[in-house]
Write a protein that holds these residues in place. Structure first.
Motif, PDB file in Angstrom:
ATOM      1  N   ILE A  42      76.018  22.012  38.326  1.00  0.00           N
ATOM      2  CA  ILE A  42      75.927  20.624  37.888  1.00  0.00           C
ATOM      3  C   ILE A  42      75.449  19.779  39.069  1.00  0.00           C
ATOM      4  CG2 ILE A  42      77.207  18.622  37.014  1.00  0.00           C
ATOM      5  CD1 ILE A  42      79.121  20.555  35.659  1.00  0.00           C
ATOM      6  N   ILE A  43      74.445  18.974  38.833  1.00  0.00           N
ATOM      7  CA  ILE A  43      73.963  18.050  39.847  1.00  0.00           C
ATOM      8  C   ILE A  43      74.180  16.620  39.349  1.00  0.00           C
ATOM      9  CG2 ILE A  43      72.239  19.624  40.792  1.00  0.00           C
ATOM     10  CD1 ILE A  43      70.164  17.897  39.153  1.00  0.00           C
ATOM     11  N   GLU A  67      73.490  10.407  36.187  1.00  0.00           N
ATOM     12  CA  GLU A  67      73.518  11.457  35.170  1.00  0.00           C
ATOM     13  C   GLU A  67      73.983  12.752  35.821  1.00  0.00           C
ATOM     14  OE1 GLU A  67      70.459  13.760  32.084  1.00  0.00           O
ATOM     15  OE2 GLU A  67      69.910  11.820  32.955  1.00  0.00           O
ATOM     16  N   GLU A  68      74.983  13.381  35.213  1.00  0.00           N
ATOM     17  CA  GLU A  68      75.496  14.668  35.686  1.00  0.00           C
ATOM     18  C   GLU A  68      74.908  15.764  34.799  1.00  0.00           C
ATOM     19  OE1 GLU A  68      77.588  11.512  37.229  1.00  0.00           O
ATOM     20  OE2 GLU A  68      77.655  11.997  35.108  1.00  0.00           O
ATOM     21  N   ALA A  69      73.857  16.381  35.253  1.00  0.00           N
ATOM     22  CA  ALA A  69      73.118  17.329  34.434  1.00  0.00           C
ATOM     23  C   ALA A  69      73.304  18.750  34.959  1.00  0.00           C
ATOM     24  CB  ALA A  69      71.633  16.985  34.413  1.00  0.00           C
ATOM     25  N   THR A  70      73.207  19.715  34.067  1.00  0.00           N
ATOM     26  CA  THR A  70      73.348  21.130  34.413  1.00  0.00           C
ATOM     27  C   THR A  70      71.966  21.760  34.582  1.00  0.00           C
ATOM     28  OG1 THR A  70      75.424  21.272  33.208  1.00  0.00           O
ATOM     29  CG2 THR A  70      74.297  23.335  33.665  1.00  0.00           C
ATOM     30  N   ILE A  71      71.806  22.550  35.624  1.00  0.00           N
ATOM     31  CA  ILE A  71      70.522  23.188  35.899  1.00  0.00           C
ATOM     32  C   ILE A  71      70.328  24.390  34.969  1.00  0.00           C
ATOM     33  CG2 ILE A  71      69.163  24.407  37.636  1.00  0.00           C
ATOM     34  CD1 ILE A  71      70.663  22.815  39.762  1.00  0.00           C
ATOM     35  N   ALA A  72      69.206  24.429  34.294  1.00  0.00           N
ATOM     36  CA  ALA A  72      68.859  25.582  33.458  1.00  0.00           C
ATOM     37  C   ALA A  72      67.972  26.566  34.224  1.00  0.00           C
ATOM     38  CB  ALA A  72      68.155  25.110  32.187  1.00  0.00           C
ATOM     39  N   ALA A  73      67.093  26.053  35.083  1.00  0.00           N
ATOM     40  CA  ALA A  73      66.189  26.929  35.844  1.00  0.00           C
ATOM     41  C   ALA A  73      65.708  26.192  37.084  1.00  0.00           C
ATOM     42  CB  ALA A  73      65.001  27.351  34.982  1.00  0.00           C
ATOM     43  N   VAL A  74      65.350  26.975  38.107  1.00  0.00           N
ATOM     44  CA  VAL A  74      64.859  26.426  39.374  1.00  0.00           C
ATOM     45  C   VAL A  74      63.545  27.114  39.725  1.00  0.00           C
ATOM     46  CG1 VAL A  74      65.348  26.046  41.816  1.00  0.00           C
ATOM     47  CG2 VAL A  74      67.239  26.073  40.165  1.00  0.00           C
ATOM     48  N   ASN A  75      62.544  26.320  40.052  1.00  0.00           N
ATOM     49  CA  ASN A  75      61.260  26.860  40.505  1.00  0.00           C
ATOM     50  C   ASN A  75      60.782  26.007  41.672  1.00  0.00           C
ATOM     51  OD1 ASN A  75      58.801  28.048  40.870  1.00  0.00           O
ATOM     52  ND2 ASN A  75      57.905  27.344  38.932  1.00  0.00           N
ATOM     53  N   ASP A  76      61.151  26.463  42.888  1.00  0.00           N
ATOM     54  CA  ASP A  76      60.815  25.730  44.106  1.00  0.00           C
ATOM     55  C   ASP A  76      61.385  24.310  44.024  1.00  0.00           C
ATOM     56  OD1 ASP A  76      59.775  25.322  46.640  1.00  0.00           O
ATOM     57  OD2 ASP A  76      57.799  24.752  45.888  1.00  0.00           O
ATOM     58  N   ARG A  77      60.528  23.286  43.975  1.00  0.00           N
ATOM     59  CA  ARG A  77      61.008  21.908  43.952  1.00  0.00           C
ATOM     60  C   ARG A  77      61.175  21.357  42.539  1.00  0.00           C
ATOM     61  NH1 ARG A  77      57.936  18.055  45.737  1.00  0.00           N
ATOM     62  NH2 ARG A  77      55.955  19.184  45.614  1.00  0.00           N
ATOM     63  N   SER A 105      72.714  14.772  44.266  1.00  0.00           N
ATOM     64  CA  SER A 105      73.900  15.230  44.993  1.00  0.00           C
ATOM     65  C   SER A 105      74.662  16.216  44.117  1.00  0.00           C
ATOM     66  CB  SER A 105      74.793  14.054  45.387  1.00  0.00           C
ATOM     67  OG  SER A 105      75.244  13.361  44.232  1.00  0.00           O
ATOM     68  N   ARG A 106      75.716  16.810  44.697  1.00  0.00           N
ATOM     69  CA  ARG A 106      76.589  17.728  43.951  1.00  0.00           C
ATOM     70  C   ARG A 106      77.932  17.047  43.704  1.00  0.00           C
ATOM     71  NH1 ARG A 106      74.544  21.918  47.568  1.00  0.00           N
ATOM     72  NH2 ARG A 106      73.455  23.570  46.415  1.00  0.00           N
ATOM     73  N   PRO A 107      78.290  16.796  42.448  1.00  0.00           N
ATOM     74  CA  PRO A 107      79.595  16.204  42.166  1.00  0.00           C
ATOM     75  C   PRO A 107      80.694  17.257  42.216  1.00  0.00           C
ATOM     76  CG  PRO A 107      78.440  16.578  40.117  1.00  0.00           C
ATOM     77  CD  PRO A 107      77.494  16.983  41.232  1.00  0.00           C
ATOM     78  N   LEU A 118      94.299   6.550  25.898  1.00  0.00           N
ATOM     79  CA  LEU A 118      93.521   7.542  26.635  1.00  0.00           C
ATOM     80  C   LEU A 118      92.427   6.833  27.416  1.00  0.00           C
ATOM     81  CD1 LEU A 118      92.448  11.008  25.300  1.00  0.00           C
ATOM     82  CD2 LEU A 118      90.990   9.720  26.856  1.00  0.00           C
ATOM     83  N   LEU A 119      92.439   7.030  28.739  1.00  0.00           N
ATOM     84  CA  LEU A 119      91.445   6.458  29.643  1.00  0.00           C
ATOM     85  C   LEU A 119      90.669   7.589  30.310  1.00  0.00           C
ATOM     86  CD1 LEU A 119      93.839   3.932  31.429  1.00  0.00           C
ATOM     87  CD2 LEU A 119      92.192   3.352  29.652  1.00  0.00           C
ATOM     88  N   SER A 120      89.413   7.352  30.614  1.00  0.00           N
ATOM     89  CA  SER A 120      88.616   8.391  31.283  1.00  0.00           C
ATOM     90  C   SER A 120      87.612   7.756  32.225  1.00  0.00           C
ATOM     91  CB  SER A 120      87.895   9.274  30.258  1.00  0.00           C
ATOM     92  OG  SER A 120      87.027   8.498  29.446  1.00  0.00           O
ATOM     93  N   ASP A 121      87.391   8.409  33.351  1.00  0.00           N
ATOM     94  CA  ASP A 121      86.394   8.003  34.343  1.00  0.00           C
ATOM     95  C   ASP A 121      85.889   9.251  35.049  1.00  0.00           C
ATOM     96  OD1 ASP A 121      86.188   5.056  34.425  1.00  0.00           O
ATOM     97  OD2 ASP A 121      88.310   5.114  34.960  1.00  0.00           O
ATOM     98  N   GLU A 122      84.636   9.216  35.491  1.00  0.00           N
ATOM     99  CA  GLU A 122      84.083  10.279  36.326  1.00  0.00           C
ATOM    100  C   GLU A 122      84.224  11.652  35.674  1.00  0.00           C
ATOM    101  OE1 GLU A 122      86.307   9.744  39.894  1.00  0.00           O
ATOM    102  OE2 GLU A 122      85.803   7.624  39.998  1.00  0.00           O
ATOM    103  N   CYS A 123      83.860  11.729  34.419  1.00  0.00           N
ATOM    104  CA  CYS A 123      83.936  12.985  33.661  1.00  0.00           C
ATOM    105  C   CYS A 123      82.594  13.259  32.993  1.00  0.00           C
ATOM    106  CB  CYS A 123      85.020  12.912  32.584  1.00  0.00           C
ATOM    107  SG  CYS A 123      86.698  12.729  33.207  1.00  0.00           S
ATOM    108  N   ALA A 124      82.345  14.532  32.704  1.00  0.00           N
ATOM    109  CA  ALA A 124      81.121  14.921  32.008  1.00  0.00           C
ATOM    110  C   ALA A 124      81.419  16.067  31.062  1.00  0.00           C
ATOM    111  CB  ALA A 124      80.042  15.329  33.006  1.00  0.00           C
ATOM    112  N   ASN A 125      80.858  16.013  29.869  1.00  0.00           N
ATOM    113  CA  ASN A 125      80.975  17.086  28.873  1.00  0.00           C
ATOM    114  C   ASN A 125      82.428  17.467  28.608  1.00  0.00           C
ATOM    115  OD1 ASN A 125      77.999  17.827  30.210  1.00  0.00           O
ATOM    116  ND2 ASN A 125      78.138  17.989  27.987  1.00  0.00           N
ATOM    117  N   VAL A 126      83.202  16.473  28.227  1.00  0.00           N
ATOM    118  CA  VAL A 126      84.587  16.664  27.814  1.00  0.00           C
ATOM    119  C   VAL A 126      84.687  16.323  26.334  1.00  0.00           C
ATOM    120  CG1 VAL A 126      86.979  15.883  28.131  1.00  0.00           C
ATOM    121  CG2 VAL A 126      85.481  16.159  30.120  1.00  0.00           C
TER     122      VAL A 126
END
Length: 550
Positions: free
Chosen positions: A224-225, A265-275, A296-298, A352-360
């Motif tokens: 996750i980035i 946006e906290e997104a998940t990497i599916a594939a990496v090709n150089d840059r 960055s890396r959360p 119920l309160l939430s902060d700094e979460c992704a895909n819950v």
């Protein structure tokens, strides 16, 4: 009043707004073939941009929530139900033991009432707090003290210092730091690390999945980035115009002059090709060199669950808006791919309160009792899914897309006296979907929202209301103004209906099927999810072992 708005209101008043047939529970998402002939225009021509909400929730909606067997029991540590003895120390001992074990830990509570007098922190991945049911005869955690009576958590101390420094008051009284922070059950990363920028992103397009970086990094699929967009252009920034879909408007200083990110946006990497990175989720915004986008890396906890239990507070009068004592049920921070399931909260300031979460995923949430501040608060969150819920208590904000809520989905719920809050603070591209609401005050507060002017306007672009029904009581007038939104980014309002004729004053909205009691696509979220899963199955040539969330 403009000629356009006059014509618009005339068209609205001509709509026959019939009461909708009660919905039966939906076991599975409708298939595309069943509804392709009844698609709203926004799905047929696809000219107006419509976010893809299908990635919300636990593992992007591709897996059912796990059903796990107990591995520890709180009674082994001295916590016993129904004896009126404070069980806090015993439960904390059980949590410490859980933190020392390897692998997944399921801490079980038997049926009965447990007395709690302090916050219980969940601070490791692969930990489930599991009761024996949220209904009658199930597990009840009874909180005897409010957060205001307890020693301050460091996060609360920091917030309280900010409120004092800025002299935040209501009716002459200082703001409560518990209005949107803290809870009886609190998930958190125990020792968070700093999160420095690793590189910058230089290109990408909204709705697409590819990002080009300025330099290559040692990244792996599945990581996750975090992408963060910074505004260095002041009030007339092209980035703000892009995010909000607005120009010639004064943005609040938290957006026009702050050094903090205005979107992320906290997104998940599916594939990496150089840059070049291919992401699982689509980009929320364009990436341009002049937009100053950092990568960055959360830090997240993963596979954390709270399930099959109830939380009850004393039935004392509500202290008032921003004066809350801190009778908060659950506070989620630092989570990804986790869940709250089958939980009832009663007599809370905020359930119920939430902060700094992704895909819950938050599902089968039941909020009851006296009135309060938030039913469910989605704060600085990304791709959260709230579904199959009921808010019977009257809340100042029934459900809130709060500061920096992004791509969150609220679907298939029932709400009494609804307030669907788009809280100022750059909430963006969120979805209210397939909701049934009841209103007995003779008016509509559906679009009532909060947030300070320094974080305005109301919302960024592309928030969506889809198939939201309001059932007014007999004392309501024959024609109802749903509400007024004047300063929001472009929105999509599809299939708002009621048992009264409707008027609408919502600037920059793409409106369709207003007053239509039965929409051909009842749930945009489920429609998009089913289409995506079907496409993935076709690409793979076989059916994956996944289910739409229930």
């Amino acid at each position: 009043m403009s000629v356009l708005r006059c014509a618009f209101l005339f068209a609205l008043l001509a709509v026959d707004c019939r009461a909708r047939v009660p919905r039966a529970p939906l076991a599975h998402a409708p298939t595309s073939t069943q509804i392709d002939q009844q698609l709203p225009a926004i799905l047929r021509d696809r000219t107006p941009y419509l976010p893809d909400y299908s990635y919300a929730g636990y593992h992007f909606g591709e897996r059912s929530l796990p059903v796990l067997a107990a591995t520890l029991d709180v009674t082994s540590f001295g916590a016993h139900p129904d004896d009126t003895v404070d069980d806090t120390t015993a439960i904390q001992a059980a949590l410490r033991a859980a933190n020392q074990q390897s692998g997944a830990v399921v801490l079980h509570f038997p049926k009965g009432r447990f007395t709690i007098s302090q916050t219980l922190y969940l601070e490791r991945s692969h930990l489930v707090l599991q009761g024996s049911g949220s209904g009658d005869g199930g597990t009840v955690l009874v909180m005897t003290k409010s957060l205001s009576e307890l020693p301050r958590d460091p996060r609360i101390e920091k917030l309280e210092a900010y409120l004092v420094k800025n002299d935040k008051r209501v009716d002459g009284k200082p703001f409560s730091p518990f209005s949107w922070t803290g809870g009886l059950l609190w998930t958190r990363v125990a020792q968070p690390l700093t999160e420095p920028a690793l590189t910058t992103a230089i290109s990408g397009r909204r709705g697409e999945h590819r990002v080009t970086l300025s330099s290559s990094l040692a990244l792996l699929p599945g990581e996750i980035i975090r992408l963060r967009w910074f505004n260095h252009g002041g009030n007339d920034s092209p980035l703000l115009h892009h995010i909000f879909g607005l120009s010639r408007i004064d943005f609040g200083p938290r957006l026009s002059g702050s050094e903090a990110a205005v979107a992320s946006e906290e997104a998940t990497i599916a594939a990496v090709n150089d840059r070049t990175l291919t992401l699982v989720q689509p980009l929320l915004h364009d990436i341009e060199p002049e937009f100053a986008v950092e990568l960055s890396r959360p830090q997240f906890l993963e596979e954390v669950g709270i399930e099959h239990l109830a939380i009850e507070f004393p039935n004392q009068p509500y202290a008032g808006h921003h004066l809350e004592r801190g009778n908060n049920g659950i506070y989620l921070t630092g989570l990804s791919h986790s869940w709250v399931r089958d939980v009832r909260v009663e007599n809370a300031d905020s359930a119920l309160l939430s902060d700094e979460c992704a895909n819950v995923t938050l599902t089968q949430i039941d909020v009851r009792g006296r009135n309060g501040h938030y039913g469910v608060h989605l704060g600085d969150t990304f791709d959260l899914l709230l579904n199959d819920f009921r808010i019977e208590a009257e809340e100042f904000h029934s459900v809130s897309f709060n500061t920096h809520a992004r791509a969150d989905v609220v679907t298939r719920g029932e709400i009494f006296r609804p307030s669907l809050d788009q809280h100022r603070g750059a909430n963006q591209q969120n979805l209210f979907d397939d909701l049934s609401t009841r209103e007995d005050r003779g008016k509509s507060l559906l679009f009532e929202h909060g947030g300070a002017d320094y974080y305005g306007p109301t919302s960024a672009a592309f928030n969506t209301f889809w198939n939201v029904h309001v059932e007014f009581s007999s004392n309501a007038p024959s024609s109802i103004l749903l509400g007024r939104i004047e300063d929001a980014g472009p929105a999509r309002l599809i299939g708002l209906s009621a048992n009264r004729q409707l008027e609408l004053d919502y600037a920059r909205a793409e409106v369709e099927d207003l007053g239509q009691a039965e929409l051909g696509v009842p749930s945009l979220y489920r429609y998009q999810l089913e289409r995506r899963l079907n496409a993935e199955r076709a690409d793979q040539g076989s059916l994956p072992n996944t289910n739409a969330p229930r």
